[in-house]
Design a protein around this motif. Sequence first.
Motif, PDB file in Angstrom:
ATOM      1  N   GLN A   1       0.830  -1.207   0.000  1.00  0.00           N
ATOM      2  CA  GLN A   1       0.000   0.000   0.000  1.00  0.00           C
ATOM      3  C   GLN A   1       0.869   1.263   0.000  1.00  0.00           C
ATOM      4  OE1 GLN A   1      -2.797  -0.048   3.221  1.00  0.00           O
ATOM      5  NE2 GLN A   1      -3.955   1.677   2.437  1.00  0.00           N
ATOM      6  N   LEU A   2       1.880   1.296   0.839  1.00  0.00           N
ATOM      7  CA  LEU A   2       2.737   2.481   0.927  1.00  0.00           C
ATOM      8  C   LEU A   2       3.576   2.654  -0.342  1.00  0.00           C
ATOM      9  CD1 LEU A   2       3.829   2.122   4.657  1.00  0.00           C
ATOM     10  CD2 LEU A   2       2.228   3.810   3.710  1.00  0.00           C
ATOM     11  N   ASN A   3       4.023   1.561  -0.941  1.00  0.00           N
ATOM     12  CA  ASN A   3       4.771   1.675  -2.195  1.00  0.00           C
ATOM     13  C   ASN A   3       3.918   2.249  -3.316  1.00  0.00           C
ATOM     14  OD1 ASN A   3       7.366   0.986  -1.512  1.00  0.00           O
ATOM     15  ND2 ASN A   3       7.055  -1.192  -1.887  1.00  0.00           N
ATOM     16  N   GLU A   4       2.647   1.879  -3.352  1.00  0.00           N
ATOM     17  CA  GLU A   4       1.730   2.464  -4.338  1.00  0.00           C
ATOM     18  C   GLU A   4       1.664   3.978  -4.174  1.00  0.00           C
ATOM     19  OE1 GLU A   4      -2.189   0.740  -4.454  1.00  0.00           O
ATOM     20  OE2 GLU A   4      -1.352  -1.287  -4.367  1.00  0.00           O
ATOM     21  N   LEU A   5       1.637   4.434  -2.935  1.00  0.00           N
ATOM     22  CA  LEU A   5       1.562   5.870  -2.679  1.00  0.00           C
ATOM     23  C   LEU A   5       2.816   6.591  -3.162  1.00  0.00           C
ATOM     24  CD1 LEU A   5      -0.022   5.986   0.881  1.00  0.00           C
ATOM     25  CD2 LEU A   5      -1.141   6.257  -1.330  1.00  0.00           C
ATOM     26  N   LEU A   6       3.961   5.964  -3.012  1.00  0.00           N
ATOM     27  CA  LEU A   6       5.191   6.587  -3.500  1.00  0.00           C
ATOM     28  C   LEU A   6       5.121   6.810  -5.006  1.00  0.00           C
ATOM     29  CD1 LEU A   6       7.918   4.614  -1.523  1.00  0.00           C
ATOM     30  CD2 LEU A   6       7.159   6.967  -1.119  1.00  0.00           C
ATOM     31  N   ASN A   7       4.514   5.887  -5.710  1.00  0.00           N
ATOM     32  CA  ASN A   7       4.409   5.994  -7.164  1.00  0.00           C
ATOM     33  C   ASN A   7       3.401   7.055  -7.604  1.00  0.00           C
ATOM     34  OD1 ASN A   7       6.311   3.965  -7.598  1.00  0.00           O
ATOM     35  ND2 ASN A   7       4.756   2.370  -7.441  1.00  0.00           N
ATOM     36  N   GLU A   8       2.444   7.386  -6.754  1.00  0.00           N
ATOM     37  CA  GLU A   8       1.404   8.358  -7.113  1.00  0.00           C
ATOM     38  C   GLU A   8       1.878   9.798  -7.051  1.00  0.00           C
ATOM     39  OE1 GLU A   8      -2.039   7.628  -4.727  1.00  0.00           O
ATOM     40  OE2 GLU A   8      -2.325   5.623  -5.556  1.00  0.00           O
ATOM     41  N   GLN A   9       2.967  10.052  -6.326  1.00  0.00           N
ATOM     42  CA  GLN A   9       3.542  11.402  -6.232  1.00  0.00           C
ATOM     43  C   GLN A   9       2.549  12.428  -5.676  1.00  0.00           C
ATOM     44  OE1 GLN A   9       6.881  12.321  -7.339  1.00  0.00           O
ATOM     45  NE2 GLN A   9       7.119  10.122  -7.168  1.00  0.00           N
ATOM     46  N   LYS A  10       1.793  12.051  -4.651  1.00  0.00           N
ATOM     47  CA  LYS A  10       0.853  12.957  -3.987  1.00  0.00           C
ATOM     48  C   LYS A  10       1.303  13.186  -2.553  1.00  0.00           C
ATOM     49  CE  LYS A  10      -3.222  11.095  -6.339  1.00  0.00           C
ATOM     50  NZ  LYS A  10      -4.520  10.444  -6.102  1.00  0.00           N
ATOM     51  N   GLN A  11       0.723  14.198  -1.919  1.00  0.00           N
ATOM     52  CA  GLN A  11       0.928  14.361  -0.482  1.00  0.00           C
ATOM     53  C   GLN A  11       0.296  13.153   0.211  1.00  0.00           C
ATOM     54  OE1 GLN A  11       0.095  18.130   1.530  1.00  0.00           O
ATOM     55  NE2 GLN A  11      -0.963  16.961   3.106  1.00  0.00           N
ATOM     56  N   ILE A  12       0.948  12.694   1.259  1.00  0.00           N
ATOM     57  CA  ILE A  12       0.505  11.490   1.949  1.00  0.00           C
ATOM     58  C   ILE A  12       0.174  11.822   3.398  1.00  0.00           C
ATOM     59  CG2 ILE A  12       1.183   9.170   2.668  1.00  0.00           C
ATOM     60  CD1 ILE A  12       3.219   9.340   0.229  1.00  0.00           C
ATOM     61  N   SER A  13      -0.996  11.372   3.843  1.00  0.00           N
ATOM     62  CA  SER A  13      -1.402  11.506   5.243  1.00  0.00           C
ATOM     63  C   SER A  13      -1.445  10.123   5.857  1.00  0.00           C
ATOM     64  CB  SER A  13      -2.787  12.142   5.354  1.00  0.00           C
ATOM     65  OG  SER A  13      -2.787  13.439   4.832  1.00  0.00           O
ATOM     66  N   LEU A  14      -0.927  10.027   7.079  1.00  0.00           N
ATOM     67  CA  LEU A  14      -0.949   8.769   7.816  1.00  0.00           C
ATOM     68  C   LEU A  14      -1.717   8.962   9.109  1.00  0.00           C
ATOM     69  CD1 LEU A  14       2.816   7.749   7.479  1.00  0.00           C
ATOM     70  CD2 LEU A  14       0.911   7.057   6.011  1.00  0.00           C
ATOM     71  N   ASN A  15      -2.533   7.963   9.459  1.00  0.00           N
ATOM     72  CA  ASN A  15      -3.293   8.034  10.695  1.00  0.00           C
ATOM     73  C   ASN A  15      -3.134   6.717  11.447  1.00  0.00           C
ATOM     74  OD1 ASN A  15      -5.488   7.746  12.613  1.00  0.00           O
ATOM     75  ND2 ASN A  15      -6.265   9.640  11.724  1.00  0.00           N
ATOM     76  N   ALA A  16      -2.575   6.805  12.647  1.00  0.00           N
ATOM     77  CA  ALA A  16      -2.359   5.624  13.489  1.00  0.00           C
ATOM     78  C   ALA A  16      -3.140   5.728  14.793  1.00  0.00           C
ATOM     79  CB  ALA A  16      -0.862   5.460  13.759  1.00  0.00           C
ATOM     80  N   ASP A  17      -4.254   6.455  14.780  1.00  0.00           N
ATOM     81  CA  ASP A  17      -5.084   6.626  15.979  1.00  0.00           C
ATOM     82  C   ASP A  17      -5.554   5.308  16.584  1.00  0.00           C
ATOM     83  OD1 ASP A  17      -5.070   9.351  16.365  1.00  0.00           O
ATOM     84  OD2 ASP A  17      -6.887   9.711  15.209  1.00  0.00           O
ATOM     85  N   LYS A  18      -5.825   4.317  15.725  1.00  0.00           N
ATOM     86  CA  LYS A  18      -6.400   3.057  16.195  1.00  0.00           C
ATOM     87  C   LYS A  18      -5.361   2.017  16.600  1.00  0.00           C
ATOM     88  CE  LYS A  18      -9.299   2.855  12.471  1.00  0.00           C
ATOM     89  NZ  LYS A  18     -10.189   2.120  11.562  1.00  0.00           N
ATOM     90  N   VAL A  19      -4.088   2.281  16.333  1.00  0.00           N
ATOM     91  CA  VAL A  19      -3.055   1.271  16.571  1.00  0.00           C
ATOM     92  C   VAL A  19      -2.900   0.972  18.060  1.00  0.00           C
ATOM     93  CG1 VAL A  19      -0.604   0.700  16.327  1.00  0.00           C
ATOM     94  CG2 VAL A  19      -1.807   1.854  14.453  1.00  0.00           C
ATOM     95  N   GLU A  20      -3.067  -0.297  18.406  1.00  0.00           N
ATOM     96  CA  GLU A  20      -2.894  -0.748  19.786  1.00  0.00           C
ATOM     97  C   GLU A  20      -1.795  -1.790  19.908  1.00  0.00           C
ATOM     98  OE1 GLU A  20      -4.164   0.590  22.479  1.00  0.00           O
ATOM     99  OE2 GLU A  20      -5.177   2.041  21.196  1.00  0.00           O
ATOM    100  N   LYS A  21      -1.436  -2.418  18.793  1.00  0.00           N
ATOM    101  CA  LYS A  21      -0.358  -3.406  18.786  1.00  0.00           C
ATOM    102  C   LYS A  21       0.602  -3.034  17.665  1.00  0.00           C
ATOM    103  CE  LYS A  21       0.710  -8.283  18.424  1.00  0.00           C
ATOM    104  NZ  LYS A  21       0.243  -9.583  17.958  1.00  0.00           N
ATOM    105  N   LEU A  22       1.866  -2.835  18.035  1.00  0.00           N
ATOM    106  CA  LEU A  22       2.870  -2.358  17.090  1.00  0.00           C
ATOM    107  C   LEU A  22       4.192  -3.032  17.427  1.00  0.00           C
ATOM    108  CD1 LEU A  22       3.762  -0.114  15.006  1.00  0.00           C
ATOM    109  CD2 LEU A  22       4.110   1.352  16.981  1.00  0.00           C
ATOM    110  N   ASP A  23       4.946  -3.409  16.404  1.00  0.00           N
ATOM    111  CA  ASP A  23       6.257  -3.993  16.666  1.00  0.00           C
ATOM    112  C   ASP A  23       7.325  -3.334  15.796  1.00  0.00           C
ATOM    113  OD1 ASP A  23       5.982  -5.102  14.131  1.00  0.00           O
ATOM    114  OD2 ASP A  23       6.004  -7.176  14.805  1.00  0.00           O
ATOM    115  N   GLY A  24       8.539  -3.840  15.942  1.00  0.00           N
ATOM    116  CA  GLY A  24       9.664  -3.274  15.208  1.00  0.00           C
ATOM    117  C   GLY A  24       9.509  -3.373  13.707  1.00  0.00           C
ATOM    118  N   ALA A  25       8.867  -4.427  13.217  1.00  0.00           N
ATOM    119  CA  ALA A  25       8.684  -4.586  11.774  1.00  0.00           C
ATOM    120  C   ALA A  25       7.840  -3.454  11.202  1.00  0.00           C
ATOM    121  CB  ALA A  25       8.043  -5.935  11.455  1.00  0.00           C
ATOM    122  N   GLY A  26       6.778  -3.089  11.894  1.00  0.00           N
ATOM    123  CA  GLY A  26       5.933  -1.979  11.433  1.00  0.00           C
ATOM    124  C   GLY A  26       6.692  -0.667  11.425  1.00  0.00           C
TER     125      GLY A  26
END
Length: 95
Positions: A27-52
């Motif tokens: 998903q993120l690689n697709e965004l790089l190809n689109e050449q648009k401004q990118i917004s990220l929202n991690a409000d819901k994240v409750e489980k996160l690890d080093g890979a993410g």
Amino acid sequence: MSDSDQESEVIFDEVFDITVALHYHEQLNELLNEQKQISLNADKVEKLDGAGLQLLSAFFIAAEKLNLQIVWTGASETFLKNAEVLGVSEKIGLA
């Protein structure tokens, strides 16, 4: 992911770890190809690890090389704490 002519937004689910890293990588690689401004929202994240967080670090490096702007529209306390503990807050634009 929501999308407009000028901007794309990724809203991360409750889990952002190695089990979903491939999905978000694509998903993120697709965004790089689109050449648009990118917004990220991690409000819901409750489980996160080093890979993410490694994925996001690499994404921010790639976006910077392409002169793409990334903005955070939200991040949970869990997300912020984990990014800080792993030392990537600044690299992913949270510091």
